[in-house]
Design a protein around this motif. Structure first.
Motif, mmCIF file in Angstrom:
data_model
loop_
_atom_site.group_PDB
_atom_site.id
_atom_site.type_symbol
_atom_site.label_atom_id
_atom_site.label_comp_id
_atom_site.label_asym_id
_atom_site.label_seq_id
_atom_site.Cartn_x
_atom_site.Cartn_y
_atom_site.Cartn_z
ATOM 1 N N THR A 149 -55.616 -27.740 29.986
ATOM 2 C CA THR A 149 -55.193 -28.876 29.569
ATOM 3 C C THR A 149 -56.177 -30.179 29.708
ATOM 4 O OG1 THR A 149 -52.697 -28.260 30.334
ATOM 5 C CG2 THR A 149 -53.250 -30.838 29.692
ATOM 6 N N ASN B 26 -58.254 -32.145 26.703
ATOM 7 C CA ASN B 26 -58.124 -33.516 26.582
ATOM 8 C C ASN B 26 -59.381 -34.059 26.325
ATOM 9 O OD1 ASN B 26 -57.836 -36.461 27.736
ATOM 10 N ND2 ASN B 26 -56.243 -35.867 26.849
ATOM 11 N N LYS C 82 -52.071 -35.526 24.173
ATOM 12 C CA LYS C 82 -52.357 -36.687 24.796
ATOM 13 C C LYS C 82 -53.753 -37.458 24.259
ATOM 14 C CE LYS C 82 -50.755 -38.434 28.097
ATOM 15 N NZ LYS C 82 -50.051 -39.526 28.349
ATOM 16 N N ALA D 90 -53.640 -41.276 22.926
ATOM 17 C CA ALA D 90 -54.462 -42.355 23.652
ATOM 18 C C ALA D 90 -55.421 -42.923 22.304
ATOM 19 C CB ALA D 90 -55.607 -41.477 24.607
ATOM 20 N N ALA E 48 -43.370 -26.385 28.118
ATOM 21 C CA ALA E 48 -43.765 -27.644 28.177
ATOM 22 C C ALA E 48 -43.936 -28.352 26.784
ATOM 23 C CB ALA E 48 -44.925 -27.829 28.959
ATOM 24 N N TYR F 120 -43.335 -30.706 33.625
ATOM 25 C CA TYR F 120 -43.697 -32.079 32.472
ATOM 26 C C TYR F 120 -42.596 -32.716 32.352
ATOM 27 C CZ TYR F 120 -40.700 -28.512 29.891
ATOM 28 O OH TYR F 120 -39.624 -27.716 29.519
ATOM 29 N N ASN G 191 -46.054 -42.409 32.021
ATOM 30 C CA ASN G 191 -46.869 -41.937 30.893
ATOM 31 C C ASN G 191 -47.652 -42.935 30.200
ATOM 32 O OD1 ASN G 191 -48.080 -40.135 29.005
ATOM 33 N ND2 ASN G 191 -46.188 -39.802 27.764
ATOM 34 N N SER H 119 -52.130 -44.604 29.910
ATOM 35 C CA SER H 119 -53.204 -44.727 28.847
ATOM 36 C C SER H 119 -53.311 -46.297 28.639
ATOM 37 C CB SER H 119 -52.692 -43.832 27.538
ATOM 38 O OG SER H 119 -51.269 -43.839 27.667
ATOM 39 N N ALA I 167 -50.675 -38.982 35.283
ATOM 40 C CA ALA I 167 -50.696 -40.159 34.505
ATOM 41 C C ALA I 167 -51.435 -39.970 33.296
ATOM 42 C CB ALA I 167 -51.100 -41.444 35.208
ATOM 43 N N ARG I 168 -52.643 -39.054 33.193
ATOM 44 C CA ARG I 168 -53.200 -39.210 32.225
ATOM 45 C C ARG I 168 -52.843 -38.043 31.186
ATOM 46 N NH1 ARG I 168 -59.186 -36.467 32.400
ATOM 47 N NH2 ARG I 168 -59.450 -35.899 30.405
ATOM 48 N N LEU I 169 -52.425 -37.123 31.906
ATOM 49 C CA LEU I 169 -51.901 -35.909 30.977
ATOM 50 C C LEU I 169 -50.463 -35.574 30.982
ATOM 51 C CD1 LEU I 169 -55.037 -33.568 31.843
ATOM 52 C CD2 LEU I 169 -54.772 -34.342 29.689
ATOM 53 N N ASN I 170 -49.594 -36.351 31.681
ATOM 54 C CA ASN I 170 -48.420 -36.125 31.666
ATOM 55 C C ASN I 170 -47.890 -34.652 32.089
ATOM 56 O OD1 ASN I 170 -46.059 -37.457 31.325
ATOM 57 N ND2 ASN I 170 -45.727 -36.925 29.075
ATOM 58 N N ILE I 171 -48.613 -33.857 32.615
ATOM 59 C CA ILE I 171 -48.150 -32.704 33.240
ATOM 60 C C ILE I 171 -48.569 -32.567 34.938
ATOM 61 C CG2 ILE I 171 -47.978 -31.399 31.238
ATOM 62 C CD1 ILE I 171 -50.384 -29.735 32.242
#
Lengths: 311, 333
Positions: free
Chosen positions: A201, A205, A234, A238, A255, B162, B169, B173, B247-251
């Protein structure tokens, strides 16, 4: 090494021998050799197999998993101890498509029905060992093409796309990339870049953010698994490009369900991992019961999943 | 800075000499970073504001982990468990954050606390075991690497957590004039780390232990306490790193963070901190982390293949250590 193997084998044999006495003699015993149970995909597969055992009730399941994706030794030990145990069938998802050939050959020679599923054994290695064995599993290339075609259909010819690959060297990663490439050719897509993010992941990203900087006009992404989709989506959020870049993935993990629902993910591919081991066990039991031996590649179901499939 | 300046400084007060050395040391890494940026600035988009935001975002997690790693390496230790512990902290925090019926703000607060507590737990474990039995931290943390990974898998049954609160979230960002909020948090941590290491007795003693543990002991310092403290500080930063990851990837998942320890070690070493301890700085670590981030980003923009990228990153690590040898001679002269 040899000593460690001996210990591992005897420990395994010990744990397997104990309950063996209580099994009814007429119930066939199936040995299931799994890959890394740290992987959600295989963990679910094992749970599916256990549920299958309870549901059918006419066989006994013995399952062995590995510590990590590369723990080939454990799989070899497991097969050897299953041979000693004289199980009726062995169902194996090989962690290495060559190293597992010799022990599997020994099992076949010992009169055990062996079914190879999930990852196919190497054809050349099988030939050299004089082993004839069918493969029960999904067509990763076909699956990836289904996802890629969905993207091509949505974007149209000439659309600028990129591929996020799995681990270089992994067979399913290579097959999925080939499938995506098939879609690129068939759909006349413009492939700008293709890079690995090692199924991860965070790396997906990072890698995709950087690709998007290099090619701000990307319209579509094909990711070789859904863990990487999470990172890609994500990155799109962003960059403030939600809705402007379409994404397809592979595996249909829990997920990504919200992403499908919110249409941040166009499509993914379900290869019914949970049923995969169970299907292979069914096939093995069919042969044990006197059915025709399996031949060639027995393809298992794959399905394209879109937002329409999510409630 | 030329040699005349240096000689004057040495002739002057000892503190000025030390400061000059530090500046010289940091300047070397800074120049390397600037050179790298100049090279990459010839590729289109590299200096665009969105790319700068990207690089800073991508640097953040490694930077936070590297701050903790600097403390551990300064006392002559190493922490191989940070990637696995990050994963464990994340799944603990993820579990807390997704507990049903919690108010989002409360959930995020409790999750943050629990990640840091989990990080402190592993930091204490690493520090206490290696200090009490005098076992090399390389071995101890190799053990806790497996314990933390196994625990993370056990807690989650190998599944991904998740769907965190939307506000959390969005927080991940958030940017201020193109600078990611998460990076600003990391900068605050850099500042705190810099202050602790250079302006407090505690920090000085850590350097002392790295230079000569026996001498520090003979000087009456409780070496056991300082060692445990260094690993615990590292644990705190791993806990914060886990929250930043989420916080960055939400998982949060039990298979994240694999190999993060090696990136953190690389940043610290490129930043000029000596693996044998006693020498180095947080500012160097900040620059080291930036070099790794700029390199990873720039090489993709250049269109280099994945395999070439990996090789070049390897060369840079080795080059940095070789350059450090020369810098060492220069500052000693």
């Amino acid at each position: 090494m040899k000593f460690a193997r001996l210990i591992a084998a005897s420990v395994l044999a010990g744990t397997l021998a104990m309950p063996a006495a209580s099994y009814a003699a007429d119930k066939p015993v199936v040995g299931l050799v799994m890959k890394s149970l740290a992987n959600e995909f295989f963990k679910n597969m094992l749970e599916g197999a256990k549920a299958h055992e309870a549901k059918r009730g006419d066989y006994t399941l013995k399952a062995v998993g590995m510590q990590s994706e590369t723990d080939v030794e454990t799989q070899i030990n497991a097969i050897e101890s299953f041979i000693t145990q004289k199980v009726d069938a062995i169902v194996v998802a090989p962690s290495d498509s060559r190293a597992l050939v010799p022990p599997i050959k020994r099992a076949v020679d010992a009169g055990i029905t062996v079914v190879n599923f999930d990852v196919a054994l190497d054809d050349k290695a099988k030939q050299e060992a004089g082993l004839k064995l069918a493969f029960v599993g999904p067509d990763n290339r076909e699956g990836a093409k289904m996802a890629g075609d969905a993207l091509a259909k949505k974007l149209g010819a000439g659309a600028k796309v990129v591929i996020i690959e799995g681990n270089p060297g992994a067979d399913n990663a290579a097959q999925r990339k080939l499938g995506f490439m098939d879609s690129v050719t068939a759909g006349k897509l413009d492939l700008l870049d293709s890079r690995t993010a090692h199924w991860e992941t965070e790396e997906a990203n990072t890698v995709f953010s950087n690709m998007l900087t290099a090619h701000p006009d990307i319209q579509g992404v094909m990711a070789a698994n859904d863990s990487m989709v999470l990172g890609v989506v994500k990155a799109i959020e962003a960059a403030g490009k939600t809705g402007k870049i379409e994404v397809v993935g592979f595996d249909n993990i829990p997920a990504v369900q919200p992403l499908l629902k919110e249409k941040k993910l166009l499509a993914t591919v379900d290869q019914f991992g949970q049923l995969m081991a169970a299907n292979a066990i069914d096939k093995a039991l069919g042969v044990v019961a006197g059915g025709k031996p399996l031949e060639g590649w027995v393809k298992t179901d794959i399905k394209l999943v879109t937002s329409d499939d999510v409630k | 800075m030329d040699t005349t300046d240096l000689t004057t400084a040495q002739a002057g007060s000892k503190t000025i000499a030390t400061t000059t050395k530090t500046v010289l040391r940091e300047a070397g890494i800074g120049i390397a970073l600037i050179a790298l940026i100049i090279v990459f600035s010839f590729t289109p988009h590299f200096l665009s504001s969105s790319n700068v935001t990207n690089i800073l975002t991508q640097v953040t997690i490694n930077l936070v982990l590297s701050i903790g790693m600097t403390f551990v390496i300064l006392i002559g230790g190493i922490d191989l468990s940070v990637g696995s512990v990050l994963s464990f902290c994340a799944v603990v925090a993820g579990t807390v954050m997704t507990l049903p019926g919690l108010d989002p703000a409360v959930a995020v607060f409790l999750a943050t606390i629990s990640a840091i507590v989990a990080g402190i737990g592993f930091g204490l474990l690493n520090g206490l075991i290696s200090a009490w039995w005098a076992i090399p931290s390389f071995i101890v943390t190799l053990g806790t690497l497996n314990i933390a990974r196994g625990a993370a898998l056990q807690v989650t049954n190998a599944s991904t957590i998740y769907s965190f609160p939307a506000a959390f979230n969005a927080f991940g960002s958030q940017t201020f004039y193109g600078i990611p909020l998460l990076f600003l948090i990391a900068l605050v941590l850099v500042a705190i780390g810099w202050f602790v290491l250079t302006k407090t007795v505690f920090g000085r003693v850590l350097y002392g232990i790295g230079n000569n543990e026996e001498a520090a002991r003979l000087a009456g310092h409780n070496v056991f306490f300082y060692k445990v403290a260094a690993f615990t500080i590292c644990g705190v930063l791993v806990g914060i790193g886990a929250i930043i990851y989420m916080a960055r990837l939400n998982i949060a998942s039990p298979i994240i963070g694999i190999g993060f320890e090696l990136n953190a070690i690389a940043a610290v070493i490129i930043g000029g901190t000596s693996l044998s301890g006693g020498r180095g700085s947080i500012v160097g670590t900040l620059l080291g982390a930036c070099i790794i981030g700029v390199l990873a980003n720039g090489l993709i923009l250049l269109g280099l293949s994945d395999f070439m990228r990996q090789m070049i990153t390897g060369f840079v690590i080795i080059l940095a250590v070789i350059l450090d040898k020369y810098r060492e001679r220069l500052t000693k002269a």
